[in-house]
Design a protein around this motif. Structure first.
Motif, PDB file in Angstrom:
ATOM      1  N   LEU A  77      90.719  26.861  72.916  1.00 63.26           N
ATOM      2  CA  LEU A  77      90.415  26.295  74.232  1.00 63.26           C
ATOM      3  C   LEU A  77      88.910  26.143  74.415  1.00 63.26           C
ATOM      4  CD1 LEU A  77      91.524  25.479  77.069  1.00 63.26           C
ATOM      5  CD2 LEU A  77      91.211  27.873  77.736  1.00 63.26           C
ATOM      6  N   LYS A  78      88.164  27.146  74.009  1.00 66.03           N
ATOM      7  CA  LYS A  78      86.705  27.106  74.102  1.00 66.03           C
ATOM      8  C   LYS A  78      86.135  26.004  73.215  1.00 66.03           C
ATOM      9  CE  LYS A  78      82.467  28.897  74.745  1.00 66.03           C
ATOM     10  NZ  LYS A  78      81.746  28.825  76.032  1.00 66.03           N
ATOM     11  N   GLU A  79      86.696  25.847  72.020  1.00 68.04           N
ATOM     12  CA  GLU A  79      86.223  24.792  71.115  1.00 68.04           C
ATOM     13  C   GLU A  79      86.460  23.402  71.697  1.00 68.04           C
ATOM     14  OE1 GLU A  79      87.716  25.045  67.160  1.00 68.04           O
ATOM     15  OE2 GLU A  79      86.819  27.025  66.766  1.00 68.04           O
ATOM     16  N   LYS A  80      87.516  23.251  72.469  1.00 68.31           N
ATOM     17  CA  LYS A  80      87.845  21.946  73.058  1.00 68.31           C
ATOM     18  C   LYS A  80      86.806  21.529  74.096  1.00 68.31           C
ATOM     19  CE  LYS A  80      90.658  18.435  73.733  1.00 68.31           C
ATOM     20  NZ  LYS A  80      90.810  17.393  72.705  1.00 68.31           N
ATOM     21  N   ASP A  81      86.248  22.493  74.825  1.00 70.80           N
ATOM     22  CA  ASP A  81      85.235  22.190  75.836  1.00 70.80           C
ATOM     23  C   ASP A  81      84.235  23.339  75.898  1.00 70.80           C
ATOM     24  OD1 ASP A  81      83.723  21.303  77.932  1.00 70.80           O
ATOM     25  OD2 ASP A  81      85.309  21.401  79.439  1.00 70.80           O
ATOM     26  N   PRO A  82      83.334  23.445  74.910  1.00 70.38           N
ATOM     27  CA  PRO A  82      82.428  24.600  74.822  1.00 70.38           C
ATOM     28  C   PRO A  82      81.469  24.736  76.003  1.00 70.38           C
ATOM     29  CG  PRO A  82      81.844  22.929  73.206  1.00 70.38           C
ATOM     30  CD  PRO A  82      83.153  22.523  73.782  1.00 70.38           C
ATOM     31  N   GLU A  83      81.131  23.624  76.646  1.00 69.03           N
ATOM     32  CA  GLU A  83      80.183  23.682  77.758  1.00 69.03           C
ATOM     33  C   GLU A  83      80.862  23.993  79.093  1.00 69.03           C
ATOM     34  OE1 GLU A  83      76.952  23.581  77.310  1.00 69.03           O
ATOM     35  OE2 GLU A  83      77.354  23.366  75.164  1.00 69.03           O
ATOM     36  N   GLY A  84      82.137  23.700  79.193  1.00 67.68           N
ATOM     37  CA  GLY A  84      82.804  23.824  80.486  1.00 67.68           C
ATOM     38  C   GLY A  84      83.728  25.012  80.620  1.00 67.68           C
ATOM     39  N   ILE A  85      83.918  25.786  79.523  1.00 64.06           N
ATOM     40  CA  ILE A  85      84.881  26.899  79.544  1.00 64.06           C
ATOM     41  C   ILE A  85      84.225  28.170  79.045  1.00 64.06           C
ATOM     42  CG2 ILE A  85      87.043  27.756  78.552  1.00 64.06           C
ATOM     43  CD1 ILE A  85      87.998  24.842  78.436  1.00 64.06           C
ATOM     44  N   GLU A  86      84.508  29.260  79.716  1.00 62.03           N
ATOM     45  CA  GLU A  86      83.990  30.572  79.335  1.00 62.03           C
ATOM     46  C   GLU A  86      85.167  31.536  79.172  1.00 62.03           C
ATOM     47  OE1 GLU A  86      81.069  32.155  77.836  1.00 62.03           O
ATOM     48  OE2 GLU A  86      80.227  30.839  79.384  1.00 62.03           O
ATOM     49  N   ILE A  87      85.164  32.297  78.083  1.00 66.61           N
ATOM     50  CA  ILE A  87      86.241  33.248  77.796  1.00 66.61           C
ATOM     51  C   ILE A  87      85.681  34.663  77.833  1.00 66.61           C
ATOM     52  CG2 ILE A  87      88.069  33.913  76.199  1.00 66.61           C
ATOM     53  CD1 ILE A  87      88.340  31.034  77.140  1.00 66.61           C
ATOM     54  N   PHE A  88      86.377  35.558  78.523  1.00 67.60           N
ATOM     55  CA  PHE A  88      85.990  36.972  78.556  1.00 67.60           C
ATOM     56  C   PHE A  88      87.191  37.806  78.116  1.00 67.60           C
ATOM     57  CE2 PHE A  88      83.632  34.774  81.881  1.00 67.60           C
ATOM     58  CZ  PHE A  88      82.329  35.059  81.522  1.00 67.60           C
ATOM     59  N   HIS A  89      86.993  38.582  77.074  1.00 68.63           N
ATOM     60  CA  HIS A  89      88.068  39.454  76.569  1.00 68.63           C
ATOM     61  C   HIS A  89      87.696  40.895  76.893  1.00 68.63           C
ATOM     62  CE1 HIS A  89      91.558  39.854  73.690  1.00 68.63           C
ATOM     63  NE2 HIS A  89      91.213  41.099  73.929  1.00 68.63           N
ATOM     64  N   VAL A  90      88.500  41.557  77.734  1.00 66.95           N
ATOM     65  CA  VAL A  90      88.214  42.917  78.183  1.00 66.95           C
ATOM     66  C   VAL A  90      89.348  43.834  77.739  1.00 66.95           C
ATOM     67  CG1 VAL A  90      87.746  44.410  80.155  1.00 66.95           C
ATOM     68  CG2 VAL A  90      87.004  42.018  80.217  1.00 66.95           C
ATOM     69  N   ASN A  91      89.022  44.862  76.967  1.00 68.53           N
ATOM     70  CA  ASN A  91      90.016  45.853  76.557  1.00 68.53           C
ATOM     71  C   ASN A  91      90.072  46.938  77.621  1.00 68.53           C
ATOM     72  OD1 ASN A  91      91.389  48.072  75.363  1.00 68.53           O
ATOM     73  ND2 ASN A  91      90.962  47.243  73.332  1.00 68.53           N
ATOM     74  N   CYS A  92      91.203  47.027  78.305  1.00 67.18           N
ATOM     75  CA  CYS A  92      91.336  47.955  79.427  1.00 67.18           C
ATOM     76  C   CYS A  92      91.537  49.400  78.992  1.00 67.18           C
ATOM     77  CB  CYS A  92      92.471  47.507  80.348  1.00 67.18           C
ATOM     78  SG  CYS A  92      92.184  45.881  81.068  1.00 67.18           S
ATOM     79  N   GLN A  93      91.652  49.634  77.675  1.00 68.62           N
ATOM     80  CA  GLN A  93      91.605  51.010  77.178  1.00 68.62           C
ATOM     81  C   GLN A  93      90.175  51.520  77.253  1.00 68.62           C
ATOM     82  OE1 GLN A  93      93.807  53.233  76.344  1.00 68.62           O
ATOM     83  NE2 GLN A  93      95.264  52.561  74.803  1.00 68.62           N
ATOM     84  N   VAL A  94      89.210  50.605  77.072  1.00 69.13           N
ATOM     85  CA  VAL A  94      87.795  50.965  77.087  1.00 69.13           C
ATOM     86  C   VAL A  94      87.226  50.824  78.492  1.00 69.13           C
ATOM     87  CG1 VAL A  94      85.517  50.460  76.123  1.00 69.13           C
ATOM     88  CG2 VAL A  94      87.565  50.211  74.686  1.00 69.13           C
ATOM     89  N   TYR A  95      87.424  49.646  79.077  1.00 65.31           N
ATOM     90  CA  TYR A  95      86.969  49.393  80.444  1.00 65.31           C
ATOM     91  C   TYR A  95      88.185  49.577  81.354  1.00 65.31           C
ATOM     92  CZ  TYR A  95      83.101  47.348  77.856  1.00 65.31           C
ATOM     93  OH  TYR A  95      82.047  47.159  76.994  1.00 65.31           O
ATOM     94  N   ASP A  96      88.366  50.811  81.818  1.00 67.89           N
ATOM     95  CA  ASP A  96      89.631  51.163  82.455  1.00 67.89           C
ATOM     96  C   ASP A  96      89.525  51.342  83.968  1.00 67.89           C
ATOM     97  OD1 ASP A  96      88.125  53.435  82.461  1.00 67.89           O
ATOM     98  OD2 ASP A  96      89.608  54.717  81.481  1.00 67.89           O
ATOM     99  N   SER A  97      88.500  50.749  84.582  1.00 74.69           N
ATOM    100  CA  SER A  97      88.368  50.799  86.040  1.00 74.69           C
ATOM    101  C   SER A  97      87.886  49.442  86.531  1.00 74.69           C
ATOM    102  CB  SER A  97      87.365  51.883  86.449  1.00 74.69           C
ATOM    103  OG  SER A  97      86.047  51.505  86.069  1.00 74.69           O
ATOM    104  N   PRO A  98      88.174  49.085  87.782  1.00 70.51           N
ATOM    105  CA  PRO A  98      87.689  47.797  88.297  1.00 70.51           C
ATOM    106  C   PRO A  98      86.171  47.724  88.256  1.00 70.51           C
ATOM    107  CG  PRO A  98      88.656  49.134  90.064  1.00 70.51           C
ATOM    108  CD  PRO A  98      89.012  49.791  88.778  1.00 70.51           C
ATOM    109  N   TYR A  99      85.501  48.842  88.478  1.00 76.94           N
ATOM    110  CA  TYR A  99      84.036  48.872  88.440  1.00 76.94           C
ATOM    111  C   TYR A  99      83.537  48.420  87.065  1.00 76.94           C
ATOM    112  CZ  TYR A  99      79.263  50.663  89.114  1.00 76.94           C
ATOM    113  OH  TYR A  99      77.896  50.772  89.231  1.00 76.94           O
ATOM    114  N   SER A 100      84.029  49.089  86.006  1.00 78.93           N
ATOM    115  CA  SER A 100      83.529  48.791  84.656  1.00 78.93           C
ATOM    116  C   SER A 100      83.909  47.383  84.209  1.00 78.93           C
ATOM    117  CB  SER A 100      84.055  49.825  83.654  1.00 78.93           C
ATOM    118  OG  SER A 100      85.471  49.825  83.613  1.00 78.93           O
TER     119      SER A 100
END
Length: 434
Positions: A77-100
């Motif tokens: 998806l990012k390759e299809k529109d590199p300027e218009g799309i942003e991807i964020f991958h968050v592992n909730c085992q590591v970042y396990d609170s809304p704050y983090s």
């Protein structure tokens, strides 16, 4: 001589790159996941029609390709529109609170170190408003992947997810969609109505792989390895079958094959066969607890066995005195010399340090506070590992009694343990003779 010289030379001679068999490797082709990829692409393609896609919830057991497939689809998806799309991958085992999680996303939207939000110290509302500003400034479509999304709820409650999902409504310029990944099929039921309404998801289930599908995956992966030795078809089939037994776990099948190849290289065999796969399985499945118990001295094993049988008899009576009395009976049955109660108490502490027991303080009323002991893990398994020892294999469970507590505040009919034990043994012997 450096002990690594021999093995590094063997690896250099074979020049194998086994990264394609690692769980973190992202392939270009996903056999037997074409349907799931198409469903995800169809949902996310709404962005190209200037519309916010539905949120997605990805279900599936461990090793069914949820995370790798999602990473692949969002990468495309990012390759299809590199300027218009942003991807964020968050592992909730590591970042396990809304704050983090909010801090992680916010910091990913800036390249300037001075603008990074600290991990602690900011109030939640300030982080939230700052993230919204950065999202609206980016003017990009955002996909936030929350891997192990159920961990947020389990630790913080449903309100934690509510705060994160609210971003999609409050960002006036940027369109935001969420992809949640979980192996908990009851995840939705754990959410209250407000959060379910905000999630408003489409769900995709990743079914377990069968043995034939796992074989296809293995065949594709090893075709990218410049093997100087062949891999038997039977070895491939065996890896696939073992993975299929573990609820279709592709990760396990790939890891078994990787270890089997390394075993073959170290042993200098001409090809990878079933023998190497079985050895790989033994390494992969080595039970740490079993190994830990096997290395204990004999007296420590008997003290641990006493703790196990005491918990079997009455889990509410897991005190040092009870365990010591049963320990003495076990020593009598197996013909071992008995240690003092002080030494047994020390061994119980050592077993706790070793991770085989857990302890806590418990009030016993007029008897004061005492140490309450539990066997770590499944005590049936612990007992099974203990009696594998040749010195303990003859243990049949001598007739164990409970330690009598004598009430010193007044008259009592209670008898000392030894007298109770005598009476019980007399009854037992009479019953046995009949």
């Amino acid at each position: 001589m450096n002990p690594f010289e021999k093995y590094s030379a063997e690896m250099t001679n074979n020049m194998l790159d086994l990264t394609v068999l690692e769980g973190s490797y992202l392939p270009e082709i996903f056999p037997h996941r074409e349907r799931e990829i198409d469903l995800m692409a169809k949902t996310l393609s709404s962005v190209f029609h200037n519309s916010r896609p539905s949120n997605l919830l990805i279900y599936g057991k461990t090793g069914t390709g949820k995370t790798s497939t999602t990473t692949y689809v969002t990468k495309m998806l990012k390759e299809k529109d590199p300027e218009g799309i942003e991807i964020f991958h968050v592992n909730c085992q590591v970042y396990d609170s809304p704050y983090s999680i909010l801090v992680e996303i916010s910091n990913a939207l800036t390249q300037i170190d001075e603008d990074k939000i600290p991990g602690l110290g900011w109030p939640m509302d300030r982080i939230y408003s700052e993230l919204l500003k950065r999202m609206n400034r980016s003017r990009r479509f955002m996909v936030v992947v929350l891997d192990e999304i159920d961990k947020i709820i389990k630790k913080n409650g449903p309100d934690a997810l509510y705060v994160i999902l609210k971003l999609s409504d409050d960002s006036t310029v940027t369109r935001t969609s969420f992809i949640g990944i979980t192996n908990d099929t009851g995840f939705l039921e754990s959410l209250d109505a407000r959060v379910r309404s905000r999630l408003n998801q489409e769900s995709i289930m990743f079914p377990p792989y069968n043995a034939s599908e796992l074989r296809d995956i293995l065949t594709l992966r090893i075709s990218n390895i410049a093997m100087s030795k062949p891999i038997d078809d039977s070895a491939l089939n065996l890896c696939a079958a073992i993975g299929a037994q573990e609820h279709g776990d592709a990760r396990k099948a790939l890891e078994l094959m990787r270890i089997a190849i390394e075993v073959s290289i170290r042993d200098g065999t001409k090809k990878v066969t079933d023998k190497e796969v079985y050895r790989a399985r033994d390494k992969f499945e080595m039970d740490v607890m079993r190994e830990a118990i096997a290395t204990l001295p004999p007296q420590s094993k008997m003290v641990l066995l006493s703790a196990v049988v005491t918990q079997e008899m009455d889990s509410s009576m897991m005190f040092t005195g009870e365990i010591f009395e049963n320990y003495k009976s076990i020593c009598r049955e197996l013909g071992f010399a008995q240690l003092s109660s002080r030494r047994v108490s020390d061994i119980l502490t050592e077993l706790e340090d070793f991770g085989l027991l857990t302890t806590s303080k418990k009030s016993q009323g007029r008897y004061g506070r005492t140490r309450f002991i539990r066997v770590a893990g499944n005590y049936f398994d612990v007992k099974r590992y203990l009696v594998e020892d040749k010195d303990l294999e003859k243990f049949r469970g001598t007739f164990l009694g409970k330690q009598a507590r004598i009430d010193t505040t007044g008259p009592s009919d209670s008898l000392p343990y030894e007298k109770i034990d005598e009476k019980i043994r007399d009854i037992w012997d009479a019953t046995t003779l009949e």
